[in-house]
Design an enzyme around this catalytic site. Structure first.
Site, PDB file in Angstrom:
ATOM      1  N   ARG A 117      30.110  48.979  27.497  1.00 52.60           N
ATOM      2  CA  ARG A 117      31.423  49.281  28.078  1.00 52.60           C
ATOM      3  C   ARG A 117      31.313  50.123  29.352  1.00 52.60           C
ATOM      4  O   ARG A 117      32.288  50.748  29.766  1.00 52.60           O
ATOM      5  CB  ARG A 117      32.331  49.971  27.057  1.00 52.60           C
ATOM      6  CG  ARG A 117      32.636  49.116  25.834  1.00 52.60           C
ATOM      7  CD  ARG A 117      33.709  49.743  24.966  1.00 52.60           C
ATOM      8  NE  ARG A 117      34.005  48.895  23.817  1.00 52.60           N
ATOM      9  CZ  ARG A 117      33.416  49.007  22.625  1.00 52.60           C
ATOM     10  NH1 ARG A 117      32.497  49.942  22.433  1.00 52.60           N
ATOM     11  NH2 ARG A 117      33.757  48.202  21.636  1.00 52.60           N
ATOM     12  N   LYS A 139      34.855  45.894  43.412  1.00 49.18           N
ATOM     13  CA  LYS A 139      35.170  44.555  42.914  1.00 49.18           C
ATOM     14  C   LYS A 139      33.879  43.879  42.459  1.00 49.18           C
ATOM     15  O   LYS A 139      32.911  43.801  43.218  1.00 49.18           O
ATOM     16  CB  LYS A 139      35.841  43.710  43.988  1.00 49.18           C
ATOM     17  CG  LYS A 139      37.333  43.947  44.128  1.00 49.18           C
ATOM     18  CD  LYS A 139      37.964  42.913  45.046  1.00 49.18           C
ATOM     19  CE  LYS A 139      39.471  43.039  45.076  1.00 49.18           C
ATOM     20  NZ  LYS A 139      40.108  42.034  45.947  1.00 49.18           N
ATOM     21  N   GLU A 181      33.265  39.455  58.157  1.00 50.96           N
ATOM     22  CA  GLU A 181      34.006  40.561  57.554  1.00 50.96           C
ATOM     23  C   GLU A 181      34.308  41.660  58.584  1.00 50.96           C
ATOM     24  O   GLU A 181      35.332  42.338  58.487  1.00 50.96           O
ATOM     25  CB  GLU A 181      33.230  41.141  56.371  1.00 50.96           C
ATOM     26  CG  GLU A 181      33.085  40.195  55.186  1.00 50.96           C
ATOM     27  CD  GLU A 181      34.385  39.928  54.438  1.00 50.96           C
ATOM     28  OE1 GLU A 181      35.409  40.585  54.746  1.00 50.96           O
ATOM     29  OE2 GLU A 181      34.383  39.058  53.544  1.00 50.96           O
ATOM     30  N   LYS A 220      37.523  50.555  54.818  1.00 48.63           N
ATOM     31  CA  LYS A 220      37.649  50.045  53.451  1.00 48.63           C
ATOM     32  C   LYS A 220      37.766  51.185  52.451  1.00 48.63           C
ATOM     33  O   LYS A 220      38.507  51.087  51.468  1.00 48.63           O
ATOM     34  CB  LYS A 220      36.477  49.139  53.097  1.00 48.63           C
ATOM     35  CG  LYS A 220      36.713  48.457  51.741  1.00 48.63           C
ATOM     36  CD  LYS A 220      35.809  47.293  51.476  1.00 48.63           C
ATOM     37  CE  LYS A 220      36.226  46.588  50.187  1.00 48.63           C
ATOM     38  NZ  LYS A 220      35.299  45.505  49.824  1.00 48.63           N
ATOM     39  N   GLU A 230      44.811  46.837  43.899  1.00 45.31           N
ATOM     40  CA  GLU A 230      45.752  45.919  44.552  1.00 45.31           C
ATOM     41  C   GLU A 230      47.139  45.971  43.921  1.00 45.31           C
ATOM     42  O   GLU A 230      47.757  44.940  43.642  1.00 45.31           O
ATOM     43  CB  GLU A 230      45.218  44.480  44.525  1.00 45.31           C
ATOM     44  CG  GLU A 230      44.024  44.255  45.431  1.00 45.31           C
ATOM     45  CD  GLU A 230      43.623  42.793  45.535  1.00 45.31           C
ATOM     46  OE1 GLU A 230      44.303  41.934  44.952  1.00 45.31           O
ATOM     47  OE2 GLU A 230      42.616  42.511  46.198  1.00 45.31           O
ATOM     48  N   ARG A 235      45.555  46.879  49.562  1.00 48.12           N
ATOM     49  CA  ARG A 235      44.228  46.277  49.417  1.00 48.12           C
ATOM     50  C   ARG A 235      44.259  44.768  49.623  1.00 48.12           C
ATOM     51  O   ARG A 235      43.261  44.154  49.995  1.00 48.12           O
ATOM     52  CB  ARG A 235      43.628  46.623  48.051  1.00 48.12           C
ATOM     53  CG  ARG A 235      42.180  46.165  47.921  1.00 48.12           C
ATOM     54  CD  ARG A 235      41.416  46.820  46.807  1.00 48.12           C
ATOM     55  NE  ARG A 235      40.021  46.396  46.844  1.00 48.12           N
ATOM     56  CZ  ARG A 235      39.048  46.919  46.118  1.00 48.12           C
ATOM     57  NH1 ARG A 235      39.300  47.909  45.286  1.00 48.12           N
ATOM     58  NH2 ARG A 235      37.814  46.465  46.219  1.00 48.12           N
ATOM     59  N   ASN A 239      42.058  40.592  52.167  1.00 48.29           N
ATOM     60  CA  ASN A 239      41.855  39.164  51.906  1.00 48.29           C
ATOM     61  C   ASN A 239      42.149  38.286  53.121  1.00 48.29           C
ATOM     62  O   ASN A 239      42.137  37.056  53.012  1.00 48.29           O
ATOM     63  CB  ASN A 239      42.735  38.720  50.733  1.00 48.29           C
ATOM     64  CG  ASN A 239      42.299  39.336  49.424  1.00 48.29           C
ATOM     65  OD1 ASN A 239      41.132  39.294  49.062  1.00 48.29           O
ATOM     66  ND2 ASN A 239      43.244  39.935  48.704  1.00 48.29           N
ATOM     67  N   HIS A 242      40.587  34.861  53.789  1.00 44.86           N
ATOM     68  CA  HIS A 242      39.885  34.463  52.575  1.00 44.86           C
ATOM     69  C   HIS A 242      40.565  33.331  51.807  1.00 44.86           C
ATOM     70  O   HIS A 242      39.916  32.674  50.985  1.00 44.86           O
ATOM     71  CB  HIS A 242      39.708  35.669  51.646  1.00 44.86           C
ATOM     72  CG  HIS A 242      38.637  36.612  52.082  1.00 44.86           C
ATOM     73  ND1 HIS A 242      38.692  37.279  53.291  1.00 44.86           N
ATOM     74  CD2 HIS A 242      37.485  37.009  51.484  1.00 44.86           C
ATOM     75  CE1 HIS A 242      37.613  38.051  53.403  1.00 44.86           C
ATOM     76  NE2 HIS A 242      36.868  37.896  52.326  1.00 44.86           N
ATOM     77  N   HIS A 246      37.890  30.775  51.155  1.00 41.19           N
ATOM     78  CA  HIS A 246      37.385  30.489  49.813  1.00 41.19           C
ATOM     79  C   HIS A 246      37.521  29.013  49.465  1.00 41.19           C
ATOM     80  O   HIS A 246      36.616  28.418  48.854  1.00 41.19           O
ATOM     81  CB  HIS A 246      38.140  31.326  48.781  1.00 41.19           C
ATOM     82  CG  HIS A 246      37.627  32.727  48.644  1.00 41.19           C
ATOM     83  ND1 HIS A 246      38.308  33.694  47.954  1.00 41.19           N
ATOM     84  CD2 HIS A 246      36.502  33.310  49.100  1.00 41.19           C
ATOM     85  CE1 HIS A 246      37.626  34.824  47.992  1.00 41.19           C
ATOM     86  NE2 HIS A 246      36.532  34.618  48.693  1.00 41.19           N
ATOM     87  N   HIS A 257      29.519  32.728  53.008  1.00 41.78           N
ATOM     88  CA  HIS A 257      30.858  33.274  52.786  1.00 41.78           C
ATOM     89  C   HIS A 257      31.475  33.825  54.066  1.00 41.78           C
ATOM     90  O   HIS A 257      32.624  33.513  54.406  1.00 41.78           O
ATOM     91  CB  HIS A 257      30.799  34.375  51.724  1.00 41.78           C
ATOM     92  CG  HIS A 257      32.084  35.121  51.569  1.00 41.78           C
ATOM     93  ND1 HIS A 257      33.206  34.561  51.011  1.00 41.78           N
ATOM     94  CD2 HIS A 257      32.433  36.385  51.933  1.00 41.78           C
ATOM     95  CE1 HIS A 257      34.185  35.442  51.017  1.00 41.78           C
ATOM     96  NE2 HIS A 257      33.753  36.553  51.574  1.00 41.78           N
TER      97      HIS A 257
END
Length: 355
Positions: A117, A139, A181, A220, A230, A235, A239, A242, A246, A257
């Protein structure tokens, strides 16, 4: 030697300290894990380059080596990492070190969040993209059922070491990937955009990149501190580019990417101008930067590719596509369109490139 700077991300879950600059690895890496059981996750490319550095810095810890590439970012590799962690006898006070690019950071972070955990994770990003973006913010994810990053957690690293020494072994494609990015961040931060514009002819220069890494990390870190999960919408701005990026990445697969982020930005800039959100003049200033890094392809079946956008996590409705687009200098807007209209505009943009 340039100054090593510290950036802090304060969230309700953990405080992350990010050490940025030349010499950060040699100064901090060994000390941060002194006296602790560690487990290193890396990929085949990084290990071939830095196996001696791992040994010289950390001794002989258990190392799990993932085959390099996005194709390894799957449930099988995730379970293999977890099995190796069990075999190594890791405890709750053990430390996982993610030494690699975005794929390694995502998978090692997810494994660390799941094992017992949650055990501590230290991110040591070795690519330009992972230094300016993916290693910061917590993330973690794997690709699943053909959908990118659909299974994951928010799990903050305790430390990040962003040392440009790793840039010295990067191929040109990885520099382009990181610039995807970086230019995206410039669309969110006017000061960074001005710096990129002023250095448009030096974007791939390592001296310039060493400077801009810190700026992107600071931006960031601010966003993540304000909106870790988010929930406020801040946040979500990260994206930008993206949504189409994506979708193209999943459909075409032949670029990295960051390259697809640049391509996605170009296509969605077209939509932003068509929708009256962004002026053509401002769009052209961004496109100028994009074209300094990559040639944007005219995708013949981009309309079909972008049907994959319906799986994007930002969408609130299955038949609607949500995207973040540039609005004006340092500012963005969220645009929502019906899926069929979005795909038609993507196709229209592709046709304009053919002309």
């Amino acid at each position: 030697m340039a100054e090593i700077k510290t950036v802090t991300v304060n969230t309700p879950t953990v405080k992350s300290d990010i050490y940025c600059g030349e010499g950060a690895f040699n100064k901090y890496a060994a000390d941060l894990v002194s006296g602790k059981d560690i487990f290193v996750v890396t990929d085949s490319n990084v290990y071939s380059l830095y196996s001696n550095l791992i040994k010289d810095t950390f001794g002989t810890p258990p190392v799990y080596i993932v085959p390099a590439g996005e194709k390894s970012k799957n449930e099988r590799q995730l379970l293999n990492i977890l099995k190796a962690m069990v075999a190594a006898g890791l405890r709750r006070n053990s430390v996982v070190i993610a030494l690699g690019g975005g794929v390694i950071g995502d998978m090692a972070g997810l494994a660390a969040s799941l094992y017992m955990r949650g055990v501590q994770i230290i991110q040591i990003p070795t690519t330009l993209l992972s230094q300016v973006d993916s290693s910061v913010g917590g993330k973690t994810a794997i690709d699943f059922c053909g959908v990118k990053n659909i299974v994951g957690t928010f799990y903050q690293p305790r430390y990040v070491i962003a040392d440009p020494l790793f840039l010295n072994t990067l191929p040109a494609r990885e520099i382009r990937c990181g610039l995807g990015e970086i230019i995206k961040t410039g669309c969110l931060n006017g000061d960074i955009f001005d710096k990129l514009t002023a250095n448009a002819n030096n974007l791939k220069d390592v001296t310039f990149l060493k400077e801009i890494i810190y700026d992107c990390i600071c931006h960031k870190a601010y966003v993540v501190t304000e909106d870790e999960r988010e929930t406020t919408g801040l946040r979500k701005t990260l994206n930008l580019g993206h949504t189409a990026g994506h979708a193209f990445e999943l459909y075409y697969k032949k670029k990295s990417h960051g390259e697809f982020v640049l391509i996605g930005m170009y296509y969605e800039l077209y939509i932003a101008v068509k929708s009256g959100i962004c002026t053509q003049q401002y769009a052209d200033s961004i496109i100028k930067l994009i074209k300094k890094v990559i040639t944007v392809p005219a995708y013949g079946d981009g309309q079909k590719a972008c049907m994959l956008s319906k799986y994007d996590k930002k969408n609130e409705r299955a038949a609607e596509v949500s995207m973040v687009v540039p609005r004006e200098h340092g500012k963005t807007a969220e645009l929502k369109l019906p899926l069929d209209e979005y795909a038609a505009l993507i196709n229209e943009c592709a046709n304009s490139l053919k002309g």
